[in-house]
Enzyme design. Structure first.
Site, PDB file in Angstrom:
ATOM      1  N   ASP A  27      42.617  16.904  14.584  1.00 27.67           N
ATOM      2  CA  ASP A  27      41.401  17.419  15.749  1.00 27.67           C
ATOM      3  C   ASP A  27      42.393  17.551  17.051  1.00 27.67           C
ATOM      4  O   ASP A  27      42.132  18.614  17.917  1.00 27.67           O
ATOM      5  CB  ASP A  27      40.435  16.125  15.777  1.00 27.67           C
ATOM      6  CG  ASP A  27      39.351  16.212  14.779  1.00 27.67           C
ATOM      7  OD1 ASP A  27      39.265  17.276  14.210  1.00 27.67           O
ATOM      8  OD2 ASP A  27      38.937  15.194  14.404  1.00 27.67           O
ATOM      9  N   SER A  81      33.087  23.376   7.090  1.00 30.74           N
ATOM     10  CA  SER A  81      34.117  23.374   6.672  1.00 30.74           C
ATOM     11  C   SER A  81      34.322  23.985   5.167  1.00 30.74           C
ATOM     12  O   SER A  81      35.299  24.462   4.702  1.00 30.74           O
ATOM     13  CB  SER A  81      34.820  21.914   6.643  1.00 30.74           C
ATOM     14  OG  SER A  81      34.783  21.454   7.884  1.00 30.74           O
ATOM     15  N   THR A 105      34.558  13.480   8.602  1.00 27.78           N
ATOM     16  CA  THR A 105      33.865  13.651   9.818  1.00 27.78           C
ATOM     17  C   THR A 105      32.921  12.714  10.131  1.00 27.78           C
ATOM     18  O   THR A 105      32.973  11.459   9.590  1.00 27.78           O
ATOM     19  CB  THR A 105      33.192  15.141   9.606  1.00 27.78           C
ATOM     20  OG1 THR A 105      32.294  15.510  10.948  1.00 27.78           O
ATOM     21  CG2 THR A 105      32.050  15.114   8.836  1.00 27.78           C
ATOM     22  N   GLY A 117      32.509  10.935  25.875  1.00 29.56           N
ATOM     23  CA  GLY A 117      32.524  10.406  24.473  1.00 29.56           C
ATOM     24  C   GLY A 117      33.685   9.584  24.349  1.00 29.56           C
ATOM     25  O   GLY A 117      34.729   9.390  25.181  1.00 29.56           O
ATOM     26  N   LYS A 145      35.350   8.499  11.145  1.00 32.00           N
ATOM     27  CA  LYS A 145      36.963   8.801  11.314  1.00 32.00           C
ATOM     28  C   LYS A 145      37.817   7.510  11.698  1.00 32.00           C
ATOM     29  O   LYS A 145      38.949   7.523  11.461  1.00 32.00           O
ATOM     30  CB  LYS A 145      37.203   9.920  12.511  1.00 32.00           C
ATOM     31  CG  LYS A 145      36.684  11.319  11.906  1.00 32.00           C
ATOM     32  CD  LYS A 145      36.877  12.368  13.285  1.00 32.00           C
ATOM     33  CE  LYS A 145      36.154  13.626  12.528  1.00 32.00           C
ATOM     34  NZ  LYS A 145      36.429  14.660  13.862  1.00 32.00           N
ATOM     35  N   GLY A 188      34.482   8.434  20.773  1.00 33.23           N
ATOM     36  CA  GLY A 188      34.495   8.219  19.160  1.00 33.23           C
ATOM     37  C   GLY A 188      35.514   9.139  18.838  1.00 33.23           C
ATOM     38  O   GLY A 188      36.587   9.053  19.647  1.00 33.23           O
TER      39      GLY A 188
HETATM   40  P1  NDP Z   1      31.599   9.755  16.501  1.00 37.81           P
HETATM   41  O1  NDP Z   1      30.580   9.390  15.583  1.00 37.81           O
HETATM   42  O2  NDP Z   1      33.168   9.126  16.391  1.00 37.81           O
HETATM   43  O3  NDP Z   1      31.371   9.524  18.025  1.00 37.81           O
HETATM   44  C1  NDP Z   1      30.045   9.923  18.742  1.00 37.81           C
HETATM   45  C2  NDP Z   1      30.237  10.035  20.306  1.00 37.81           C
HETATM   46  O4  NDP Z   1      29.058  10.606  20.709  1.00 37.81           O
HETATM   47  C3  NDP Z   1      30.078   8.558  20.873  1.00 37.81           C
HETATM   48  O5  NDP Z   1      30.937   8.453  22.106  1.00 37.81           O
HETATM   49  C4  NDP Z   1      28.735   8.421  20.900  1.00 37.81           C
HETATM   50  O6  NDP Z   1      28.481   7.567  22.136  1.00 37.81           O
HETATM   51  C5  NDP Z   1      28.302   9.635  21.588  1.00 37.81           C
HETATM   52  N1  NDP Z   1      26.757  10.028  21.418  1.00 37.81           N
HETATM   53  C6  NDP Z   1      26.148  10.052  20.442  1.00 37.81           C
HETATM   54  N2  NDP Z   1      24.818  10.216  20.416  1.00 37.81           N
HETATM   55  C7  NDP Z   1      24.677  10.249  21.884  1.00 37.81           C
HETATM   56  C8  NDP Z   1      23.596  10.566  22.818  1.00 37.81           C
HETATM   57  N3  NDP Z   1      22.500  10.694  22.127  1.00 37.81           N
HETATM   58  N4  NDP Z   1      23.989  10.316  23.970  1.00 37.81           N
HETATM   59  C9  NDP Z   1      25.090  10.093  24.461  1.00 37.81           C
HETATM   60  N5  NDP Z   1      26.253  10.144  23.771  1.00 37.81           N
HETATM   61  C10 NDP Z   1      26.071  10.233  22.391  1.00 37.81           C
HETATM   62  O7  NDP Z   1      31.875  11.296  16.386  1.00 37.81           O
HETATM   63  P2  NDP Z   1      33.069  12.163  16.532  1.00 37.81           P
HETATM   64  O8  NDP Z   1      33.834  11.814  17.771  1.00 37.81           O
HETATM   65  O9  NDP Z   1      33.876  12.294  15.358  1.00 37.81           O
HETATM   66  O10 NDP Z   1      32.390  13.602  16.613  1.00 37.81           O
HETATM   67  C11 NDP Z   1      31.829  14.130  17.838  1.00 37.81           C
HETATM   68  C12 NDP Z   1      31.342  15.556  17.926  1.00 37.81           C
HETATM   69  O11 NDP Z   1      32.365  16.274  17.899  1.00 37.81           O
HETATM   70  C13 NDP Z   1      30.615  15.820  16.577  1.00 37.81           C
HETATM   71  O12 NDP Z   1      29.573  16.861  16.952  1.00 37.81           O
HETATM   72  C14 NDP Z   1      31.505  16.648  15.598  1.00 37.81           C
HETATM   73  O13 NDP Z   1      30.881  17.651  14.687  1.00 37.81           O
HETATM   74  C15 NDP Z   1      32.263  17.374  16.967  1.00 37.81           C
HETATM   75  N6  NDP Z   1      33.684  17.552  16.442  1.00 37.81           N
HETATM   76  C16 NDP Z   1      34.156  19.027  16.475  1.00 37.81           C
HETATM   77  C17 NDP Z   1      35.410  19.169  15.976  1.00 37.81           C
HETATM   78  C18 NDP Z   1      35.805  20.949  16.272  1.00 37.81           C
HETATM   79  O14 NDP Z   1      36.710  21.059  15.327  1.00 37.81           O
HETATM   80  N7  NDP Z   1      34.969  21.463  16.763  1.00 37.81           N
HETATM   81  C19 NDP Z   1      36.075  18.577  15.466  1.00 37.81           C
HETATM   82  C20 NDP Z   1      35.832  17.165  15.466  1.00 37.81           C
HETATM   83  C21 NDP Z   1      34.482  16.752  16.075  1.00 37.81           C
HETATM   84  P3  NDP Z   1      28.488   5.722  21.803  1.00 37.81           P
HETATM   85  O15 NDP Z   1      29.790   5.262  21.874  1.00 37.81           O
HETATM   86  O16 NDP Z   1      27.761   5.371  23.038  1.00 37.81           O
HETATM   87  O17 NDP Z   1      27.581   5.583  20.629  1.00 37.81           O
END
Ligand code: NDP
Length: 286
Positions: free
Chosen positions: A107, A22, A67, A132, A71, A134
């Site tokens: 997003d 970003s 990020t 996911g 969020k 999150g």
């Molecule tokens: P959050 O921290 O809110 O959520 C993370 C998610 O990933 C949760 O569902 C978590 O599961 C899961 N997770 C994390 N580690 C593991 C693992 N080892 N195995 C399985 N599941 C896992 O993050 P965000 O939702 O904000 O972001 C998620 C991804 O999306 C990031 O990589 C971010 O960079 C990307 N992103 C990209 C965007 C773009 O414009 N291209 C915009 C927004 C985000 P659990 O609930 O079980 O912990």
């Protein structure tokens, strides 16, 4: 760019933040439009989120993106939420206006724009599996449901979070929404076989060594794979190798960034400039 007493400050808060594209994307846009503004990364640990958010007002920082992992948690420190952010339950853009902090979510719109433009996929009447639960998954799930998806499956490592998100989708859109655990592998493969679209909205893939326990060899050939992680993840690579259409998160990153830029500045975003800056940054880090 020359920083002076009139320079407007923007940025991004997250943890980790080093990987974020970003800053290069927004600074390229400010430069292209000749705006007196800079965009900087702020590494903010979860325990400091409240203090950091309230400091935006104290330091007169004009706006930030938000990020991983802030969020959802950031919402309680904001004064106003835009309707899309309220529906998604996550904020990725904060703007300071008249000493009030306003939260937005770009997003969801960014994902939809990329889905339509880069993949030529129209969700109306289709079925999808979203991995996911999150902030990114909530944006993807609510946006797909709002665009008329017929059935949505949320699969998450922590199944309870998948259940909460699927109930949220049902509450707002009255759509069929199921929840499964990522470890319920047989059910998950069956649901993927039944679907038109698979979206990885977990953070797995952000670190190139991490991979999901899913083998694209058993996906059907018409499945569209979309990974929100903005690089070629193991999932995207394997899906492409099998001949499936697979889209990475770069288009979504630029689309959500362009929308944030417009909220920050009130000006039309220079989309091409932003995309080129991101592509160059990715090439440089490879
Ligand atoms: P959050 O921290 O809110 O959520 C993370 C998610 O990933 C949760 O569902 C978590 O599961 C899961 N997770 C994390 N580690 C593991 C693992 N080892 N195995 C399985 N599941 C896992 O993050 P965000 O939702 O904000 O972001 C998620 C991804 O999306 C990031 O990589 C971010 O960079 C990307 N992103 C990209 C965007 C773009 O414009 N291209 C915009 C927004 C985000 P659990 O609930 O079980 O912990």
């Amino acid at each position: 760019m020359k920083v002076s007493g009139n320079t407007q400050i923007f940025g991004i808060i997250g943890c980790p933040i080093e990987h974020s594209k970003s800053p290069v994307m927004h600074n390229a846009a400010f430069e292209a439009l000749g705006l007196p503004a800079v965009y900087v990364p702020f590494s903010v640990r979860p325990e400091d989120l409240g203090k950091a958010t309230l400091a935006l007002r104290a330091l007169n920082i004009s706006g930030v993106n938000v990020t991983v992992p802030h969020k959802g948690a950031v919402i309680e420190f904001l004064d106003e939420l835009d309707p899309i952010a309220k529906q998604i339950g996550a904020v990725n853009t904060i703007v300071l206006r008249n000493r009030k902090l306003y939260g937005y979510n770009t997003d969801g719109p960014g994902f939809m724009l990329s889905l339509r433009k880069d993949a030529h996929f129209e969700p109306l009447g289709k079925k999808a599996v979203v991995l996911g639960a999150g902030g990114a998954a909530a944006a993807v799930a609510m946006t797909l449901a709002g665009a008329g998806l017929r059935r949505l499956v949320i699969a998450n490592r922590d199944k309870r979070r998948a259940e909460v998100l699927s109930k949220r989708v049902q509450k707002f859109f009255d759509r069929e929404a199921l929840a499964v655990g990522l470890d319920e592998v047989r059910a998950l493969y069956w649901l993927i076989r039944e679907s038109d679209l698979l979206v990885n909205a977990t953070s797995v893939g952000l670190n190139p060594k991490d991979r999901l326990n899913l083998n694209p060899n058993s996906f059907h050939p018409k499945l569209l794979v979309f990974d929100v992680v903005s690089q070629e993840t193991a999932l995207v690579k394997a899906a492409r190798k099998k001949g499936l259409k697979a889209i990475d998160g770069v288009g979504m990153l630029v689309s959500q960034g362009a929308r944030s830029f417009e909220i920050f500045t009130g000006k039309r975003a220079p989309f091409r400039v932003m995309k080129t800056a991101v592509e160059q940054a990715i090439k440089y880090h490879r």
